[in-house]
Design an enzyme around this catalytic site. Structure first.
Site, PDB file in Angstrom:
ATOM      1  N   CYS A   1     -10.480  67.634  -5.574  1.00  0.00           N
ATOM      2  CA  CYS A   1     -11.551  67.384  -4.595  1.00  0.00           C
ATOM      3  C   CYS A   1     -12.023  65.925  -4.584  1.00  0.00           C
ATOM      4  CB  CYS A   1     -12.715  68.334  -4.842  1.00  0.00           C
ATOM      5  SG  CYS A   1     -13.221  68.437  -6.552  1.00  0.00           S
TER       6      CYS A   1
ATOM      7  N   HIS B   1     -19.422  65.567  -3.205  1.00  0.00           N
ATOM      8  CA  HIS B   1     -19.129  64.567  -4.235  1.00  0.00           C
ATOM      9  C   HIS B   1     -19.325  63.178  -3.616  1.00  0.00           C
ATOM     10  CE1 HIS B   1     -17.687  67.705  -6.680  1.00  0.00           C
ATOM     11  NE2 HIS B   1     -16.396  67.427  -6.753  1.00  0.00           N
TER      12      HIS B   1
END
Ligand code: A2P
Length: 343
Positions: A134, A249
């Site tokens: 990710c 993120h």
């Protein structure tokens, strides 16, 4: 893959944070789903979910789960991918795997559709396409537009990774610790998903440590970046940090390019790149933040400035929903490529 009106899709790990997002994205993007088969562990057998107005029930992930399935989206962890992906392929499905199990296998493509879509059709020999880590996905969405202006030699990356990157258990742990803190006014001691308390803390440790001193998460950024860009000369050094943020993120990036890239050129390149939004107006307090990039498909890039400490250096900051572009959205985009609908 043979053209069909509708494709039978299985989600292995359907009850998890990424699995749930996959269901939502298949629906949002109107993927032509025939049957949708939801698979998880014994704990979840019989759980009900709704998909496009249909009521679906979770069944057990096992060897025989993939009969008549065209596309199997795996998000149940690498152990399950290693154990069951081959069964899915033998049943005739193409697997899109969200774990780290196959990412560095030279015969398995590792794909971000906006960056290396042709890899999907070139090498589906093994019947598996890997979805990147990710943080790598979010980072590369910011780097590729600049890489297209000038090759990048070296990247220093510091990540600020949301708890949902550790799955549903990570979300539950931050929630319960924050609640405990506000009710009892003392630091909760119990930890399961993370090695230390995550509420009101930062943990510079994601995945296990290797003998190099880097964690596996940090090395993934280096190795996967090279594979996706097809460039064995790019160097990435990373420090990955878990932060008490639920979703999205963020990554601080310092890069050294081969040729000089001005701030204006970088901004233009980012503006024109699919899947990326330029959010770079610091005077008006506009910069990428997880609260804004959460539940969005685009990765937000900003704080672009020249790095005055090196010859051809740029600093930037990216924030992207890792459950979406870092996982479920990217997997569904790969599935779209497999069935011939381009992103
Ligand atoms: P379950 O909910 O039944 O445990 P997350 O990353 O959010 O924790 O999600 C992990 C996903 O992987 C969940 O859907 C979880 O199902 C599934 N999973 C975990 N262990 C197994 C297993 N042994 N067999 C099948 N599915 C599993």
């Amino acid at each position: 893959m043979e053209r069909k009106k509708a494709y039978n899709v299985a989600i292995a790990g359907a009850t998890g944070a990424v699995g749930q997002e996959m269901m939502q994205i298949l629906e949002e993007r109107k993927f032509s789903v025939g049957e949708l088969r939801l698979l998880a562990s014994e704990r979840s057998i019989g759980k009900k979910y709704s998909f496009c107005g249909r009521d679906l029930t979770v069944s057990l992930l096992e060897k025989d789960s993939f009969c008549d399935i065209d596309i199997a989206l795996f998000s149940a962890g690498s152990e399950r991918s290693r154990k069951y992906a081959d069964f899915a392929v033998k049943s005739g499905a193409v697997v899109v795997d969200n774990s780290s199990a196959f990412r560095m296998d030279p015969e398995i493509p590792l794909v971000i559709p906006e960056i290396n879509a042709p890899a999907v059709t070139l090498h589906t020999k093994k019947g598996i396409v890997a979805n990147p880590n990710c943080t790598t996905a979010v980072t590369l969405m910011a780097l590729k537009p600049i890489y297209d202006v000038s090759k990048i030699r070296r990247v220093v990356a510091t990540s600020f990774q949301a708890v949902s990157g550790a799955g549903a258990g990570g979300i539950a742990e931050l929630e319960s610790q924050v609640r405990e803190w506000s009710e009892l006014k003392e630091a909760p001691q119990e930890t399961n998903a993370f090695p230390h308390r995550i509420a009101f803390n930062l943990i510079p440790h994601i995945d296990s440590f290797t003998e190099t001193g880097y964690t596996k998460e940090e090395l993934k950024l280096h190795n996967e970046t090279r594979k996706i860009l097809g460039d064995d000369s790019i160097l990435v050094t990373a420090t990955t940090v878990r932060v008490p943020v639920f979703r999205s993120h963020s990554v601080s990036l310092n890069l050294e390019t081969e040729k000089k890239v001005t701030v204006e050129e970088a901004r233009e390149a980012i503006k024109d790149f699919p899947g990326v939004s330029l959010v770079d107006d610091p005077e008006n307090l506009n910069y990428p933040m997880p609260v804004d990039s959460s539940e969005k498909d685009d990765c937000f890039v900003g704080r672009i400035r020249e790095d005055y400490t090196v010859k051809n250096g740029l600093c930037l900051w990216v924030s992207g929903d890792q459950l979406r572009k870092g996982a479920a959205l990217n997997a569904v985009q790969i599935a779209e490529l497999l069935v011939g609908n381009h992103v």
